[in-house]
Motif scaffolding. Structure first.
Motif, PDB file in Angstrom:
ATOM      1  N   ALA A 202      13.245  -3.772  11.422  1.00 20.66           N
ATOM      2  CA  ALA A 202      12.165  -4.757  11.554  1.00 20.66           C
ATOM      3  C   ALA A 202      10.781  -4.115  11.558  1.00 20.66           C
ATOM      4  CB  ALA A 202      12.363  -5.561  12.836  1.00 20.66           C
ATOM      5  N   HIS A 203      10.696  -2.817  11.920  1.00 21.84           N
ATOM      6  CA  HIS A 203       9.380  -2.168  11.952  1.00 21.84           C
ATOM      7  C   HIS A 203       8.776  -2.032  10.569  1.00 21.84           C
ATOM      8  CE1 HIS A 203       9.163  -1.286  16.174  1.00 21.84           C
ATOM      9  NE2 HIS A 203      10.408  -0.849  16.155  1.00 21.84           N
ATOM     10  N   LYS A 204       9.637  -1.905   9.559  1.00 22.23           N
ATOM     11  CA  LYS A 204       9.145  -1.865   8.171  1.00 22.23           C
ATOM     12  C   LYS A 204       9.910  -2.933   7.399  1.00 22.23           C
ATOM     13  CE  LYS A 204       7.869   2.975   8.245  1.00 22.23           C
ATOM     14  NZ  LYS A 204       8.437   4.313   8.147  1.00 22.23           N
ATOM     15  N   PRO A 205       9.508  -4.177   7.592  1.00 20.02           N
ATOM     16  CA  PRO A 205      10.350  -5.285   7.100  1.00 20.02           C
ATOM     17  C   PRO A 205      10.485  -5.350   5.579  1.00 20.02           C
ATOM     18  CG  PRO A 205       8.236  -6.110   7.892  1.00 20.02           C
ATOM     19  CD  PRO A 205       8.305  -4.670   8.278  1.00 20.02           C
ATOM     20  N   ASN A 206       9.527  -4.739   4.847  1.00 22.27           N
ATOM     21  CA  ASN A 206       9.619  -4.794   3.378  1.00 22.27           C
ATOM     22  C   ASN A 206      10.253  -3.553   2.774  1.00 22.27           C
ATOM     23  OD1 ASN A 206       8.169  -7.357   2.867  1.00 22.27           O
ATOM     24  ND2 ASN A 206       6.540  -6.262   3.941  1.00 22.27           N
ATOM     25  N   SER A 207      10.661  -2.611   3.611  1.00 19.73           N
ATOM     26  CA  SER A 207      11.174  -1.346   3.078  1.00 19.73           C
ATOM     27  C   SER A 207      12.697  -1.347   3.091  1.00 19.73           C
ATOM     28  CB  SER A 207      10.699  -0.172   3.932  1.00 19.73           C
ATOM     29  OG  SER A 207       9.302  -0.192   4.005  1.00 19.73           O
ATOM     30  N   ARG A 208      13.280  -1.377   1.923  1.00 23.96           N
ATOM     31  CA  ARG A 208      14.724  -1.217   1.854  1.00 23.96           C
ATOM     32  C   ARG A 208      15.156  -1.012   0.403  1.00 23.96           C
ATOM     33  NH1 ARG A 208      17.951  -4.424   4.579  1.00 23.96           N
ATOM     34  NH2 ARG A 208      19.705  -4.255   3.170  1.00 23.96           N
ATOM     35  N   TYR A 209      16.315  -0.416   0.272  1.00 23.97           N
ATOM     36  CA  TYR A 209      16.957  -0.322  -1.029  1.00 23.97           C
ATOM     37  C   TYR A 209      17.556  -1.695  -1.310  1.00 23.97           C
ATOM     38  CZ  TYR A 209      20.362   1.059  -4.539  1.00 23.97           C
ATOM     39  OH  TYR A 209      21.099   1.157  -5.694  1.00 23.97           O
ATOM     40  N   MET A 210      17.358  -2.192  -2.528  1.00 27.13           N
ATOM     41  CA  MET A 210      17.843  -3.545  -2.825  1.00 27.13           C
ATOM     42  C   MET A 210      19.209  -3.551  -3.519  1.00 27.13           C
ATOM     43  SD  MET A 210      14.184  -4.916  -4.164  1.00 27.13           S
ATOM     44  CE  MET A 210      14.650  -6.566  -4.646  1.00 27.13           C
TER      45      MET A 210
ATOM     46  N   GLY B   4       0.788  -1.239   0.000  1.00 28.71           N
ATOM     47  CA  GLY B   4       0.000   0.000   0.000  1.00 28.71           C
ATOM     48  C   GLY B   4       0.814   1.279   0.000  1.00 28.71           C
ATOM     49  N   HIS B   5       2.160   1.173   0.033  1.00 23.81           N
ATOM     50  CA  HIS B   5       2.980   2.381   0.155  1.00 23.81           C
ATOM     51  C   HIS B   5       3.515   2.930  -1.166  1.00 23.81           C
ATOM     52  CE1 HIS B   5       4.144   2.259   4.711  1.00 23.81           C
ATOM     53  NE2 HIS B   5       2.854   2.372   4.492  1.00 23.81           N
ATOM     54  N   SER B   6       3.356   2.176  -2.252  1.00 23.28           N
ATOM     55  CA  SER B   6       4.076   2.625  -3.453  1.00 23.28           C
ATOM     56  C   SER B   6       3.458   3.866  -4.079  1.00 23.28           C
ATOM     57  CB  SER B   6       4.234   1.507  -4.482  1.00 23.28           C
ATOM     58  OG  SER B   6       2.993   1.008  -4.875  1.00 23.28           O
TER      59      SER B   6
ATOM     60  N   TYR C 201       8.389   5.816   3.609  1.00 20.74           N
ATOM     61  CA  TYR C 201       8.085   4.621   2.808  1.00 20.74           C
ATOM     62  C   TYR C 201       9.306   3.755   2.529  1.00 20.74           C
ATOM     63  CZ  TYR C 201       4.336   7.893   2.412  1.00 20.74           C
ATOM     64  OH  TYR C 201       3.371   8.790   2.733  1.00 20.74           O
ATOM     65  N   SER C 202      10.443   4.384   2.240  1.00 26.96           N
ATOM     66  CA  SER C 202      11.630   3.592   1.895  1.00 26.96           C
ATOM     67  C   SER C 202      12.701   3.684   2.974  1.00 26.96           C
ATOM     68  CB  SER C 202      12.224   4.122   0.589  1.00 26.96           C
ATOM     69  OG  SER C 202      12.700   5.446   0.789  1.00 26.96           O
ATOM     70  N   SER C 203      12.512   4.573   3.950  1.00 30.15           N
ATOM     71  CA  SER C 203      13.518   4.896   4.981  1.00 30.15           C
ATOM     72  C   SER C 203      14.752   5.582   4.387  1.00 30.15           C
ATOM     73  CB  SER C 203      13.960   3.662   5.786  1.00 30.15           C
ATOM     74  OG  SER C 203      12.851   3.065   6.409  1.00 30.15           O
ATOM     75  N   LEU C 204      14.718   5.914   3.091  1.00 27.45           N
ATOM     76  CA  LEU C 204      15.883   6.557   2.473  1.00 27.45           C
ATOM     77  C   LEU C 204      15.815   8.080   2.621  1.00 27.45           C
ATOM     78  CD1 LEU C 204      16.082   4.602  -0.910  1.00 27.45           C
ATOM     79  CD2 LEU C 204      17.676   4.448   1.019  1.00 27.45           C
ATOM     80  N   ILE C 205      16.967   8.652   2.858  1.00 30.82           N
ATOM     81  CA  ILE C 205      17.113  10.106   2.881  1.00 30.82           C
ATOM     82  C   ILE C 205      17.423  10.569   1.457  1.00 30.82           C
ATOM     83  CG2 ILE C 205      18.860  11.845   3.545  1.00 30.82           C
ATOM     84  CD1 ILE C 205      18.872  10.479   6.348  1.00 30.82           C
TER      85      ILE C 205
END
Ligand SMILES: [Fe+2]
Length: 411
Positions: free
Chosen positions: A117-125, A52-54, A366-370
């Motif tokens: 862990a709070h946003k387990p699907n959010s990361r740069y791959m 739901g975040h995209s 959404y992505s935790s990225l700055i």
């Protein structure tokens, strides 16, 4: 092609004698076996977000960067949205996991870290590199003990089938993928059913309208660099591993003593302009966290890594050199975004006299990225000034402590 060891070296950070020895061996061999020549530019960056975040994240990127929404590839468990500027800069693939119950290796990389862990699907791959001969690149890399996901695993991960994907780096937790594409051909991702989604298109057009009304589309340039944070003891290994996987060279490292940190830069051998192929930066603490109390130095970098795991910390977007009504473009961009409710971790730092100005946004929900903005003045070639990096690292560290407190209070 310029030999990978022929570039000037910058920086004041001391490396171990072993680092210099391996650097020479790795780059000489990489050049002589043809890998440096065969691996070209970064064609795509991949980011994953929560269910739901995209829509919100694509809107955020299309306001804060020059990207356009192109199309969505729908597969069983993911929606993969393709964002593009043009064929001279990498695409961004924003991949939404459809169900909160989906499990996989990228989620596992987040789950053992307290804030990650709070946003387990959010990361740069990671990054996808264009190669001229996929077969020989893969064979050469396998011969150097590089581990790839097999085709069945790539299918299960729902990554494009026309990519060879390496397993996450033990040092950065990022992946590198290769795909073969003749330079003149457009990028086509072999994944799922392709459609322009109404919700994504609406988010894009809304953001684009604001971006154009504020005049940001003329000031924002492509991505300048990608900065990954890693554990202190992995600094040299992470740099050398990346040089083994890519056609990048070692630009140099700066010691940021006051923030107990170093900034280590690698750049493409083939593209001197970062906007065509971003620089890759590694940030590591000078001391591991458990000696901070002994050396009397805080460790914002190590703190980030312990909270989130090794991962990409920021994307830096270049801002065109120039002024709007007597104000440097970067100040104009930041003021405009602040007026739209966007937050930044500090004020714009640096000056025209020093050659560049920089700032960090707050981390994306959404992505935790700055997002970093960076404006270079005149013909300034460098990446940073030491005082800027110290200020940026400090501001990110203060924000990190606040987030750690918030996370603890939720537990
Ligand atoms: Fe940066």
């Amino acid at each position: 092609m310029t030999p990978s060891l022929a570039f000037p070296r910058y920086g004041d950070k001391q490396n171990s004698p072993q680092f210099d020895e391996y650097l020479q061996l790795i780059l000489e061999e990489r050049d002589s076996c043809g890998l440096t020549e065969a691996i070209r530019q970064i064609d795509a960056l991949m980011v994953t977000v929560e269910p739901g975040h995209s829509r919100a994240y694509v809107g955020e990127l299309c306001l804060m960067t020059p990207y356009h929404y192109l199309v969505t590839l729908e597969s069983e468990e993911h929606l993969t949205h393709i964002l593009r500027i043009d064929m001279n800069a990498p695409d961004i693939l924003v991949r939404e996991v459809k169900s909160p119950n989906t499990r996989g290796i990228f989620r596992s990389l987040n789950e053992v870290y307290p804030i990650g862990a709070h946003k387990p699907n959010s990361r740069y791959m990671g990054e996808v590199f264009r190669v001229t001969d996929a077969h020989s690149v893969i064979e050469l890399q396998k011969g150097r003990d590089m581990r790839f996901f097999n085709q069945e695993q790539v299918r299960k991960l729902e990554l494009p089938g026309n990519m060879a994907v390496l397993k996450p780096s033990p040092y950065t937790h990022n992946i590198v993928a290769y795909w073969e594409r003749p330079e003149a051909e457009i990028r086509i991702y072999a994944l799922g059913w392709s459609a322009i989604r109404e919700d994504m298109q609406a988010a894009y057009l809304e953001a684009k309208e604001v971006r154009e009304r504020l005049g940001l589309d003329r000031l924002l340039l492509p991505i300048d660099h990608l900065a990954t944070r890693i554990y202190s003891q992995n600094r040299e290994a992470a740099i050398l591993e990346y040089l083994t996987l890519t056609s990048y060279y070692y630009w140099g490292s700066y010691d940021i003593v006051s923030e107990n940190s170093s900034t280590n830069v690698t750049k493409s051998v083939h593209y001197s302009n970062e906007l065509e192929c971003p620089a890759k930066v590694f940030t590591a603490a000078n001391h591991p966290y458990f000696v901070s109390h002994l050396v009397k130095r805080v460790s914002p970098t190590e703190q980030f890594v312990r909270n989130f795991g090794p991962r990409l910390h920021h994307l830096a977007v270049a801002v065109a050199d120039g002024e709007v009504d007597g104000v440097p473009n970067i100040d104009y961009v930041v003021n405009s975004l602040r007026n739209c409710g966007r937050h930044f971790l500090l004020d714009v730092i640096g000056s025209k006299e020093e050659g560049l100005k920089q700032i960090f946004s707050s981390a994306s929900e959404y992505s935790s990225l700055i997002i970093e903005y960076v404006q270079r003045f005149g013909d300034f070639q460098g990446f940073f000034t030491k005082s800027n990096v110290a200020d940026l690292t400090h501001a990110a560290g203060v924000d990190e402590s606040l987030r750690a407190l918030e996370a603890e209070s939720r537990e």
